[in-house]
Design a protein around this motif. Structure first.
Motif, mmCIF file in Angstrom:
data_model
loop_
_atom_site.group_PDB
_atom_site.id
_atom_site.type_symbol
_atom_site.label_atom_id
_atom_site.label_comp_id
_atom_site.label_asym_id
_atom_site.label_seq_id
_atom_site.Cartn_x
_atom_site.Cartn_y
_atom_site.Cartn_z
ATOM 1 N N ILE A 142 0.844 -1.205 0.000
ATOM 2 C CA ILE A 142 0.000 0.000 0.000
ATOM 3 C C ILE A 142 0.876 1.251 0.000
ATOM 4 C CG2 ILE A 142 -1.642 1.337 1.400
ATOM 5 C CD1 ILE A 142 -2.793 -1.462 2.272
ATOM 6 N N LEU A 143 1.919 1.228 0.820
ATOM 7 C CA LEU A 143 2.801 2.400 0.894
ATOM 8 C C LEU A 143 3.428 2.696 -0.477
ATOM 9 C CD1 LEU A 143 5.312 3.225 3.712
ATOM 10 C CD2 LEU A 143 6.001 3.404 1.331
ATOM 11 N N ILE A 144 3.905 1.661 -1.116
ATOM 12 C CA ILE A 144 4.618 1.922 -2.381
ATOM 13 C C ILE A 144 3.650 2.269 -3.504
ATOM 14 C CG2 ILE A 144 4.852 -0.473 -3.217
ATOM 15 C CD1 ILE A 144 7.839 0.516 -3.844
ATOM 16 N N THR A 145 2.475 1.652 -3.535
ATOM 17 C CA THR A 145 1.541 2.020 -4.605
ATOM 18 C C THR A 145 1.014 3.445 -4.404
ATOM 19 O OG1 THR A 145 -0.199 0.773 -3.470
ATOM 20 C CG2 THR A 145 0.851 -0.311 -5.298
ATOM 21 N N GLU A 146 0.847 3.839 -3.152
ATOM 22 C CA GLU A 146 0.449 5.234 -2.899
ATOM 23 C C GLU A 146 1.556 6.198 -3.352
ATOM 24 O OE1 GLU A 146 -2.651 4.617 0.839
ATOM 25 O OE2 GLU A 146 -0.654 5.442 1.257
ATOM 26 N N ALA A 147 2.798 5.810 -3.102
ATOM 27 C CA ALA A 147 3.928 6.663 -3.533
ATOM 28 C C ALA A 147 3.964 6.751 -5.056
ATOM 29 C CB ALA A 147 5.242 6.106 -2.981
ATOM 30 N N TYR A 148 3.713 5.634 -5.748
ATOM 31 C CA TYR A 148 3.673 5.655 -7.214
ATOM 32 C C TYR A 148 2.578 6.614 -7.696
ATOM 33 C CZ TYR A 148 7.016 2.171 -8.870
ATOM 34 O OH TYR A 148 8.174 1.533 -9.230
ATOM 35 N N ALA A 149 1.413 6.547 -7.058
ATOM 36 C CA ALA A 149 0.303 7.413 -7.481
ATOM 37 C C ALA A 149 0.655 8.876 -7.221
ATOM 38 C CB ALA A 149 -0.973 7.015 -6.741
ATOM 39 N N GLU A 150 1.193 9.134 -6.030
ATOM 40 C CA GLU A 150 1.497 10.515 -5.642
ATOM 41 C C GLU A 150 2.565 11.143 -6.534
ATOM 42 O OE1 GLU A 150 1.800 10.781 -1.378
ATOM 43 O OE2 GLU A 150 2.856 12.684 -1.547
ATOM 44 N N THR B 111 3.413 -1.135 -14.115
ATOM 45 C CA THR B 111 3.419 -0.832 -12.679
ATOM 46 C C THR B 111 3.562 -2.071 -11.784
ATOM 47 O OG1 THR B 111 2.090 1.121 -13.172
ATOM 48 C CG2 THR B 111 2.262 0.481 -10.861
ATOM 49 N N PRO B 112 2.815 -3.155 -12.031
ATOM 50 C CA PRO B 112 3.004 -4.317 -11.143
ATOM 51 C C PRO B 112 4.458 -4.786 -11.098
ATOM 52 C CG PRO B 112 1.028 -4.590 -12.468
ATOM 53 C CD PRO B 112 1.752 -3.388 -13.016
ATOM 54 N N GLY B 113 5.067 -4.889 -12.262
ATOM 55 C CA GLY B 113 6.465 -5.334 -12.306
ATOM 56 C C GLY B 113 7.396 -4.318 -11.677
ATOM 57 N N MET B 114 7.118 -3.031 -11.916
ATOM 58 C CA MET B 114 7.944 -1.980 -11.320
ATOM 59 C C MET B 114 7.853 -2.015 -9.803
ATOM 60 S SD MET B 114 9.704 0.067 -13.290
ATOM 61 C CE MET B 114 9.830 0.499 -15.037
ATOM 62 N N VAL B 115 6.654 -2.238 -9.300
ATOM 63 C CA VAL B 115 6.474 -2.292 -7.843
ATOM 64 C C VAL B 115 7.256 -3.477 -7.263
ATOM 65 C CG1 VAL B 115 4.750 -2.785 -6.048
ATOM 66 C CG2 VAL B 115 4.308 -1.018 -7.761
ATOM 67 N N MET B 116 7.198 -4.623 -7.938
ATOM 68 C CA MET B 116 7.946 -5.783 -7.446
ATOM 69 C C MET B 116 9.454 -5.490 -7.466
ATOM 70 S SD MET B 116 5.574 -7.879 -6.641
ATOM 71 C CE MET B 116 6.108 -9.574 -6.504
ATOM 72 N N ALA B 117 9.940 -4.885 -8.541
ATOM 73 C CA ALA B 117 11.369 -4.556 -8.623
ATOM 74 C C ALA B 117 11.743 -3.518 -7.569
ATOM 75 C CB ALA B 117 11.705 -4.043 -10.026
ATOM 76 N N SER B 118 10.845 -2.570 -7.316
ATOM 77 C CA SER B 118 11.108 -1.530 -6.322
ATOM 78 C C SER B 118 11.235 -2.142 -4.928
ATOM 79 C CB SER B 118 9.975 -0.500 -6.315
ATOM 80 O OG SER B 118 9.816 0.081 -7.581
ATOM 81 N N ALA C 56 8.711 6.422 -1.448
ATOM 82 C CA ALA C 56 8.346 5.239 -0.651
ATOM 83 C C ALA C 56 9.421 4.954 0.399
ATOM 84 C CB ALA C 56 8.162 4.033 -1.568
ATOM 85 N N ALA C 57 10.675 5.109 0.016
ATOM 86 C CA ALA C 57 11.779 4.869 0.956
ATOM 87 C C ALA C 57 11.698 5.849 2.131
ATOM 88 C CB ALA C 57 13.112 5.012 0.224
ATOM 89 N N ARG D 45 7.879 5.818 8.987
ATOM 90 C CA ARG D 45 6.921 4.949 9.690
ATOM 91 C C ARG D 45 7.579 3.729 10.334
ATOM 92 N NH1 ARG D 45 2.223 4.770 5.021
ATOM 93 N NH2 ARG D 45 2.228 7.010 4.618
ATOM 94 N N GLY D 46 8.904 3.605 10.176
ATOM 95 C CA GLY D 46 9.602 2.457 10.750
ATOM 96 C C GLY D 46 9.201 1.146 10.082
ATOM 97 N N LEU D 47 8.847 1.223 8.794
ATOM 98 C CA LEU D 47 8.426 0.019 8.086
ATOM 99 C C LEU D 47 9.635 -0.693 7.489
ATOM 100 C CD1 LEU D 47 5.406 -0.438 5.811
ATOM 101 C CD2 LEU D 47 7.644 -0.933 4.838
ATOM 102 N N ALA D 48 9.734 -1.987 7.735
ATOM 103 C CA ALA D 48 10.809 -2.790 7.136
ATOM 104 C C ALA D 48 10.266 -3.466 5.885
ATOM 105 C CB ALA D 48 11.290 -3.836 8.127
ATOM 106 N N TRP D 49 11.011 -3.390 4.806
ATOM 107 C CA TRP D 49 10.569 -3.999 3.547
ATOM 108 C C TRP D 49 10.698 -5.505 3.631
ATOM 109 C CZ3 TRP D 49 7.999 -0.878 0.431
ATOM 110 C CH2 TRP D 49 8.227 0.496 0.546
#
Ligand code: FES
Ligand code: FES
Length: 159
Positions: A84-92, A102-109, A148-149, A155-159
């Motif tokens: 959710i965090l990364i897809t929101e960042a992509y949209a923003e 986008t799906p592949g880019m998100v996975m690579a990201s 996203a990073a 938020r202290g989120l670990a990938w």
């Protein structure tokens, strides 16, 4: 042959030709349509998945290779906190135009952010170098990954 593997956290089993492409298994047998087919030749990254935690092109993987593996697709990622965090960042960052890559880019990201949670521009370029986008010119995608990073760090989120 019978093939057993874990798909997005769920144990699954199917009868398949061992040489059927994992991409087709995912899309046709499991209706995982978020995983896209672009080139079908390992060049575009639209079909990116994780297999045992490694980023891979599912169009190049025969079904037999999934035996015993842990497969994660964009459909298993997008509703997680990281997804959710990364897809929101992509949209923003306006990094989604036609959206096909986008799906592949998100996975690579995510694969990149797992090993480098604070990538500079060059690191992002290298991280997404296996993925082709025909629309954005990449700059907005780089912005999205860095956004996203930053958010994950806040938020202290670990990938
Ligand atoms: Fe697999 Fe292009 S469809 S890399
Ligand atoms: Fe269209 Fe990337 S947004 S191919």
């Amino acid at each position: 042959m019978k093939i057993d593997f874990t798909l997005n956290g769920t144990p699954v089993s199917l009868e398949s030709s061992p040489v059927k492409r994992l991409l087709d298994v995912l899309r046709d047998d499991f209706d995982m349509k978020g995983t896209k087919e672009g080139c079908g030749e390992g060049e575009c990254g639209a079909c990116s998945i994780f297999i045992d935690g490694r980023l891979a092109n599912s169009c190049l993987i025969p079904a037999a290779q999934a035996e015993g593996a842990e497969i994660v697709t964009i459909d298993g990622v997008r509703d997680t906190e990281a997804g959710i965090l990364i897809t929101e960042a992509y949209a923003e960052a306006h990094a989604v135009q036609c959206g096909f890559c986008t799906p592949g880019m998100v996975m690579a990201s995510i694969a990149l952010l797992k090993v480098n949670p604070d990538p500079d521009e060059q690191a992002v370029r290298e991280g997404i170098s296996g993925n082709i986008c025909r629309c954005t010119g990449y700059d907005m995608i780089i912005d999205a990954v860095q956004l996203a990073a930053k958010r994950a760090k806040e938020r202290g989120l670990a990938w």
